[in-house]
Enzyme design. Structure first.
Site, PDB file in Angstrom:
ATOM      1  N   HIS A 194       0.848  -1.210   0.000  1.00 26.39           N
ATOM      2  CA  HIS A 194       0.000   0.000   0.000  1.00 26.39           C
ATOM      3  C   HIS A 194       0.872   1.245   0.000  1.00 26.39           C
ATOM      4  O   HIS A 194       1.321   1.719   1.033  1.00 26.39           O
ATOM      5  CB  HIS A 194      -0.931  -0.021   1.211  1.00 26.39           C
ATOM      6  CG  HIS A 194      -1.819  -1.229   1.251  1.00 26.39           C
ATOM      7  ND1 HIS A 194      -2.746  -1.477   0.263  1.00 26.39           N
ATOM      8  CD2 HIS A 194      -1.892  -2.264   2.102  1.00 26.39           C
ATOM      9  CE1 HIS A 194      -3.367  -2.613   0.531  1.00 26.39           C
ATOM     10  NE2 HIS A 194      -2.865  -3.108   1.641  1.00 26.39           N
ATOM     11  N   PHE A 235     -12.444  -5.939  11.795  1.00 21.71           N
ATOM     12  CA  PHE A 235     -13.040  -4.609  11.894  1.00 21.71           C
ATOM     13  C   PHE A 235     -14.350  -4.588  11.099  1.00 21.71           C
ATOM     14  O   PHE A 235     -14.339  -4.705   9.881  1.00 21.71           O
ATOM     15  CB  PHE A 235     -12.043  -3.571  11.366  1.00 21.71           C
ATOM     16  CG  PHE A 235     -10.625  -3.915  11.734  1.00 21.71           C
ATOM     17  CD1 PHE A 235      -9.655  -4.111  10.766  1.00 21.71           C
ATOM     18  CD2 PHE A 235     -10.272  -4.110  13.059  1.00 21.71           C
ATOM     19  CE1 PHE A 235      -8.354  -4.477  11.097  1.00 21.71           C
ATOM     20  CE2 PHE A 235      -8.977  -4.468  13.411  1.00 21.71           C
ATOM     21  CZ  PHE A 235      -8.013  -4.655  12.421  1.00 21.71           C
ATOM     22  N   ASP A 287     -16.765  -3.503   9.110  1.00 20.37           N
ATOM     23  CA  ASP A 287     -17.062  -2.407   8.169  1.00 20.37           C
ATOM     24  C   ASP A 287     -18.164  -2.876   7.227  1.00 20.37           C
ATOM     25  O   ASP A 287     -18.974  -3.729   7.590  1.00 20.37           O
ATOM     26  CB  ASP A 287     -15.791  -2.046   7.391  1.00 20.37           C
ATOM     27  CG  ASP A 287     -15.419  -3.147   6.392  1.00 20.37           C
ATOM     28  OD1 ASP A 287     -15.039  -2.826   5.264  1.00 20.37           O
ATOM     29  OD2 ASP A 287     -15.564  -4.323   6.754  1.00 20.37           O
ATOM     30  N   ASP A 334      -8.231 -10.016   8.495  1.00 22.34           N
ATOM     31  CA  ASP A 334      -9.049  -8.875   8.052  1.00 22.34           C
ATOM     32  C   ASP A 334      -8.360  -8.143   6.894  1.00 22.34           C
ATOM     33  O   ASP A 334      -8.968  -7.888   5.848  1.00 22.34           O
ATOM     34  CB  ASP A 334      -9.262  -7.907   9.208  1.00 22.34           C
ATOM     35  CG  ASP A 334     -10.023  -6.677   8.767  1.00 22.34           C
ATOM     36  OD1 ASP A 334      -9.434  -5.819   8.096  1.00 22.34           O
ATOM     37  OD2 ASP A 334     -11.224  -6.596   9.037  1.00 22.34           O
ATOM     38  N   TYR A 335      -7.082  -7.794   7.081  1.00 19.14           N
ATOM     39  CA  TYR A 335      -6.347  -7.090   6.012  1.00 19.14           C
ATOM     40  C   TYR A 335      -6.421  -7.892   4.713  1.00 19.14           C
ATOM     41  O   TYR A 335      -6.651  -7.344   3.634  1.00 19.14           O
ATOM     42  CB  TYR A 335      -4.887  -6.920   6.401  1.00 19.14           C
ATOM     43  CG  TYR A 335      -4.559  -5.843   7.413  1.00 19.14           C
ATOM     44  CD1 TYR A 335      -3.310  -5.839   8.027  1.00 19.14           C
ATOM     45  CD2 TYR A 335      -5.447  -4.828   7.754  1.00 19.14           C
ATOM     46  CE1 TYR A 335      -2.950  -4.856   8.945  1.00 19.14           C
ATOM     47  CE2 TYR A 335      -5.106  -3.849   8.673  1.00 19.14           C
ATOM     48  CZ  TYR A 335      -3.863  -3.860   9.263  1.00 19.14           C
ATOM     49  OH  TYR A 335      -3.512  -2.893  10.175  1.00 19.14           O
ATOM     50  N   ASP A 352      -8.418  -6.514   1.402  1.00 19.48           N
ATOM     51  CA  ASP A 352      -7.701  -6.304   0.132  1.00 19.48           C
ATOM     52  C   ASP A 352      -8.309  -7.189  -0.956  1.00 19.48           C
ATOM     53  O   ASP A 352      -8.502  -6.758  -2.093  1.00 19.48           O
ATOM     54  CB  ASP A 352      -6.209  -6.620   0.288  1.00 19.48           C
ATOM     55  CG  ASP A 352      -5.472  -5.497   1.029  1.00 19.48           C
ATOM     56  OD1 ASP A 352      -4.403  -5.757   1.595  1.00 19.48           O
ATOM     57  OD2 ASP A 352      -5.989  -4.359   1.062  1.00 19.48           O
TER      58      ASP A 352
HETATM   59  N1  LIG Z   1     -12.374  -4.325   7.832  1.00 21.83           N
HETATM   60  C1  LIG Z   1     -11.642  -3.347   7.290  1.00 21.83           C
HETATM   61  N2  LIG Z   1     -12.255  -2.200   6.915  1.00 21.83           N
HETATM   62  C2  LIG Z   1     -11.479  -1.244   6.363  1.00 21.83           C
HETATM   63  C3  LIG Z   1     -10.103  -1.372   6.184  1.00 21.83           C
HETATM   64  C4  LIG Z   1      -9.683  -0.162   5.581  1.00 21.83           C
HETATM   65  C5  LIG Z   1      -8.324   0.255   5.140  1.00 21.83           C
HETATM   66  N3  LIG Z   1      -7.370  -0.086   6.110  1.00 21.83           N
HETATM   67  C6  LIG Z   1      -6.315  -0.922   5.683  1.00 21.83           C
HETATM   68  C7  LIG Z   1      -6.315  -1.222   4.237  1.00 21.83           C
HETATM   69  C8  LIG Z   1      -5.076  -1.251   3.771  1.00 21.83           C
HETATM   70  C9  LIG Z   1      -4.150  -0.909   4.829  1.00 21.83           C
HETATM   71  O1  LIG Z   1      -3.629  -2.091   5.347  1.00 21.83           O
HETATM   72  C10 LIG Z   1      -5.017  -0.248   5.873  1.00 21.83           C
HETATM   73  O2  LIG Z   1      -4.598  -0.519   7.163  1.00 21.83           O
HETATM   74  C11 LIG Z   1     -10.787   0.646   5.420  1.00 21.83           C
HETATM   75  N4  LIG Z   1     -11.844  -0.043   5.892  1.00 21.83           N
HETATM   76  C12 LIG Z   1     -13.256   0.300   5.829  1.00 21.83           C
HETATM   77  O3  LIG Z   1     -13.695  -0.136   4.539  1.00 21.83           O
HETATM   78  C13 LIG Z   1     -14.695   0.771   4.062  1.00 21.83           C
HETATM   79  C14 LIG Z   1     -14.121   1.466   2.836  1.00 21.83           C
HETATM   80  O4  LIG Z   1     -14.134   0.523   1.777  1.00 21.83           O
HETATM   81  P1  LIG Z   1     -14.041   1.096   0.277  1.00 21.83           P
HETATM   82  O5  LIG Z   1     -15.313   1.959   0.093  1.00 21.83           O
HETATM   83  O6  LIG Z   1     -14.011  -0.165  -0.566  1.00 21.83           O
HETATM   84  O7  LIG Z   1     -12.759   1.920   0.194  1.00 21.83           O
HETATM   85  C15 LIG Z   1     -14.943   1.753   5.188  1.00 21.83           C
HETATM   86  O8  LIG Z   1     -15.931   1.225   6.057  1.00 21.83           O
HETATM   87  C16 LIG Z   1     -13.603   1.749   5.908  1.00 21.83           C
HETATM   88  O9  LIG Z   1     -13.733   2.144   7.262  1.00 21.83           O
HETATM   89  C17 LIG Z   1      -9.476  -2.577   6.601  1.00 21.83           C
HETATM   90  O10 LIG Z   1      -8.265  -2.812   6.512  1.00 21.83           O
HETATM   91  N5  LIG Z   1     -10.300  -3.532   7.143  1.00 21.83           N
END
Ligand SMILES: Nc1nc2c(c(CN[C@H]3C=C[C@H](O)[C@@H]3O)cn2[C@@H]2O[C@H](COP(=O)(O)O)[C@@H](O)[C@H]2O)c(=O)[nH]1
Length: 341
Positions: free
Chosen positions: A53, A237, A239, A314-315, A319
């Site tokens: 990233h 997480f 989301d 989760d990561y 991805d």
């Molecule tokens: N479960 C989980 N949710 C995560 C992330 C990330 C980004 N973080 C990591 C990603 C790469 C790096 O490693 C960062 O650390 C964003 N989100 C959530 O996704 C949603 C956005 O989605 P889209 O509209 O498609 O961009 C929004 O609710 C956002 O809060 C995660 O990693 N895990």
């Protein structure tokens, strides 16, 4: 006052009582088997947070920790009503959408000499300044920009008044405990209090607080102040992307009634029964996938507890969801406009 259940205990209670979202044991087993060989890949590693990233900070530094704190303070609600009309941010010749549009805007501001990761700056930013820093390169603005402004002012003021203006102070106070850092964040920063009531019980998800701890761990490469001995106690997480990919992979299933509502694009409110079931079952489902993965390796005489945890799962899944948008279009995300995810 009755305390909130932890995200893990919340997920167990929700999954046991859920009516419109079901965790599929057979699907969980299949996903664990499919991921077995992926565990050693960079997509499933702590190092992947930086190597995969380009927008994430690459240095191990106080600036990187404060970058993460700002990003995760604003890490919510990027989805757009129409897939072909969304906020995009151009940075160094590349267009970014969704969560990455936030990171691109942060880096664009820093390149322009705006100290956007400094609490002394964002504690007193005006709405106009926030609109400028997080401006879109399309005619679709970043969602909830007024809430982002309010949260920046609130969070920056607290960080200045209680922690000397740096999130590094909170990290040091956590004494290398992920749970302690999680508690410091939830107790001191109101916008991170991602909680609800389900069948009379007070449940929590703490999506942004948990990803903040995880991203801090990643930015510090699991070393020094970021060497959290209990990082495996975090959940995934909750989301709006993880549920989508779990249903797509067959580890989770929605009732016909819920699937119909999702296909109609019905808006949910944060805390709605079905929204809570989607988030709680996602956490529970991923906990079971981690357990099955660890069991598969244990059968081969390998203890992989250092390489397999909910953060890395989760990561990987997040991805994966980003890279398989087209394949997953038959599973709509659940639409909520809120500051929690
Ligand atoms: N479960 C989980 N949710 C995560 C992330 C990330 C980004 N973080 C990591 C990603 C790469 C790096 O490693 C960062 O650390 C964003 N989100 C959530 O996704 C949603 C956005 O989605 P889209 O509209 O498609 O961009 C929004 O609710 C956002 O809060 C995660 O990693 N895990």
């Amino acid at each position: 006052m009755e305390a909130f259940l932890s995200p893990k205990d919340s997920a167990k209670f929700i999954a046991e009582n859920s009516q419109d979202v079901l965790v599929e044991e057979e699907g969980v087993r299949k996903v664990a088997e499919a991921l077995f060989d992926k565990v050693s890949a960079k997509e499933f590693s702590l190092a992947g947070w930086k190597s995969l990233h380009e927008l994430n900070p690459q240095a191990v530094s106080d600036d990187a920790v404060n970058w993460v704190f700002l990003a995760d303070t604003l890490n919510f609600s990027f989805w757009s009503e129409h897939e072909d009309r969304k906020c995009l941010v151009k940075y160094r010749g590349k267009m970014y959408s969704g969560y990455w549009s936030l990171c691109a805007a942060i880096n664009r501001a820093l390149d322009d000499g705006i100290p956007i990761t400094s609490a002394a700056y964002y504690a007193t930013m005006t709405l106009e300044q926030v609109r400028h820093v997080f401006r879109s390169d399309t005619d679709v603005p970043m969602p909830l920009i007024e809430e982002r402004h309010r949260i920046l002012n609130e969070t920056g003021t607290i960080l200045l008044e209680k922690f000397g203006g740096s999130f590094v102070t909170c990290v040091k106070m956590s004494e290398k405990s992920a749970q302690k850092l999680l508690r410091i964040v939830v107790e001191n920063f109101p916008s991170y209090r991602d909680e609800a009531t389900f069948k009379g019980k007070k449940v929590s998800f703490y999506k942004r607080a948990q990803i903040l701890v995880a991203d801090t761990w990643s930015a510090l490469e699991g070393k020094g102040d970021g060497c959290f001995g209990d990082i495996s106690s975090l959940t995934i997480f909750a989301d709006y992307r993880i549920p989508q990919v779990l249903v797509h992979l067959g580890a989770m299933r929605y009732s016909d009634e819920l699937m119909r509502k999702l296909h109609e694009g019905i808006m949910f409110q944060s805390g709605d029964k079905q929204e809570v079931e989607i988030r709680g079952c996602s956490i529970w489902c991923c906990g079971l996938i981690c357990d099955r993965l660890l069991e598969l390796y244990k059968k081969k005489g390998q203890n992989m507890s250092e390489r397999i945890n909910a953060v890395l799962l989760d990561y990987y899944l997040w991805d994966y969801a980003r890279d398989h948008r087209e394949d997953m279009k038959e599973i709509p995300i659940h639409r909520v406009r809120c500051i929690y995810y």
